[in-house]
Scaffold this motif. Structure first.
Motif, PDB file in Angstrom:
ATOM      1  N   ILE A  38       0.857  -1.189   0.000  1.00 22.91           N
ATOM      2  CA  ILE A  38       0.000   0.000   0.000  1.00 22.91           C
ATOM      3  C   ILE A  38       0.890   1.234   0.000  1.00 22.91           C
ATOM      4  CG2 ILE A  38      -1.771   1.300   1.230  1.00 22.91           C
ATOM      5  CD1 ILE A  38      -2.840  -1.357   2.248  1.00 22.91           C
ATOM      6  N   HIS A  98       1.172   5.248  -0.206  1.00 21.51           N
ATOM      7  CA  HIS A  98       0.342   6.406   0.104  1.00 21.51           C
ATOM      8  C   HIS A  98       1.203   7.540   0.622  1.00 21.51           C
ATOM      9  CE1 HIS A  98       1.036   4.382   3.900  1.00 21.51           C
ATOM     10  NE2 HIS A  98       0.756   5.509   4.511  1.00 21.51           N
ATOM     11  N   ALA A 117      -5.388   5.126   3.988  1.00 20.20           N
ATOM     12  CA  ALA A 117      -4.463   3.978   3.962  1.00 20.20           C
ATOM     13  C   ALA A 117      -4.697   3.011   5.117  1.00 20.20           C
ATOM     14  CB  ALA A 117      -3.018   4.467   3.967  1.00 20.20           C
ATOM     15  N   ALA A 142      -5.839  -0.879   4.813  1.00 20.71           N
ATOM     16  CA  ALA A 142      -4.946  -1.952   5.270  1.00 20.71           C
ATOM     17  C   ALA A 142      -5.655  -2.869   6.253  1.00 20.71           C
ATOM     18  CB  ALA A 142      -3.691  -1.355   5.904  1.00 20.71           C
ATOM     19  N   VAL A 192      -0.822  -7.469   3.736  1.00 22.12           N
ATOM     20  CA  VAL A 192      -0.368  -6.271   3.032  1.00 22.12           C
ATOM     21  C   VAL A 192       0.951  -5.786   3.602  1.00 22.12           C
ATOM     22  CG1 VAL A 192      -2.701  -5.511   2.428  1.00 22.12           C
ATOM     23  CG2 VAL A 192      -1.661  -4.700   4.554  1.00 22.12           C
ATOM     24  N   TYR A 217       2.344  -2.659   4.767  1.00 31.68           N
ATOM     25  CA  TYR A 217       1.855  -1.345   5.199  1.00 31.68           C
ATOM     26  C   TYR A 217       2.809  -0.904   6.298  1.00 31.68           C
ATOM     27  CZ  TYR A 217      -1.225   2.114   7.389  1.00 31.68           C
ATOM     28  OH  TYR A 217      -1.750   3.273   7.928  1.00 31.68           O
TER      29      TYR A 217
END
Length: 198
Positions: free
Chosen positions: A68, A70, A79, A83, A93, A95
């Motif tokens: 992810i 961002h 975000a 997530a 993910v 993140y």
């Protein structure tokens, strides 16, 4: 419940194992866990906690399916909820809050996440488009990966941006079918999850 020719079974006839899972999006203190466990044991229940620590531990052993990307200014509003929702749907993910620990090399960790993930979800906002730092580097890295691997990796989510805004940033990114955050998180996740798993 049953399907087709499978016999129906009444839920009252099912045996309760006594195992109870407690999910929390916040860390649970050892003292609180002990208190809840004590009360649960008195009732014959076995309590299993799943919180931030569980997610962090699981992430050590699972390669992320989605990275992810961002701008940090979009973390809390877009975000983080994204997530959390993907993790709940068993889609690991990369993140930053889940994947970075104190002392980690930021560059090494991000590069590893960008290489290992199946797809990269880019949250395209005005903040993202104006960020010449990490967000731009992540986009450039993934764009290069697409050229080398000869496959689409980028999944764009648009938030309050126009096609012209995105085109000014990257004509190729503007050509990608995107999902608009205004549809709501449920519809956004329903649209991107098949693309992540494809």
């Amino acid at each position: 419940m049953g399907f087709a020719d499978i016999d129906m079974q009444d839920a009252r006839d099912l045996t309760f194992t006594g195992r109870v899972y407690l999910y929390s999006e916040q860390p649970v203190s050892a003292q609180l866990k002990e208190q809840i466990n004590s009360k649960s044991e008195l009732q014959g229940h076995s309590l299993i906690f799943r919180s931030v620590e569980y997610v962090e531990q699981r992430n050590k052993f699972e390669k992320p399916q989605a990275f992810i990307s961002h701008d940090s200014r979009d973390k809390l509003e877009i975000a983080q909820p994204l997530a959390i929702r993907l993790q709940k749907l068993m889609c690991p993910v990369w993140y930053d809050e889940y994947s970075l620990k104190v002392g980690d090399s930021l560059r090494d960790s991000i590069e590893k996440g960008l290489k290992e993930c199946q797809k990269c979800v880019f949250i395209i906002t005005q903040n993202f488009l104006s960020n010449g730092g990490w967000s731009k580097r992540e986009y450039d890295s993934v764009f290069t990966r697409e050229i080398i691997e000869k496959r689409n990796v980028i999944i764009p989510i648009w938030y309050n941006v126009t096609p012209k805004d995105v085109y000014s940033y990257s004509p190729i990114l503007a050509d990608r079918v995107a999902v608009d955050w205004s549809l709501g998180i449920d519809k956004v996740v329903n649209k991107i999850l098949p693309a992540i798993n494809a």
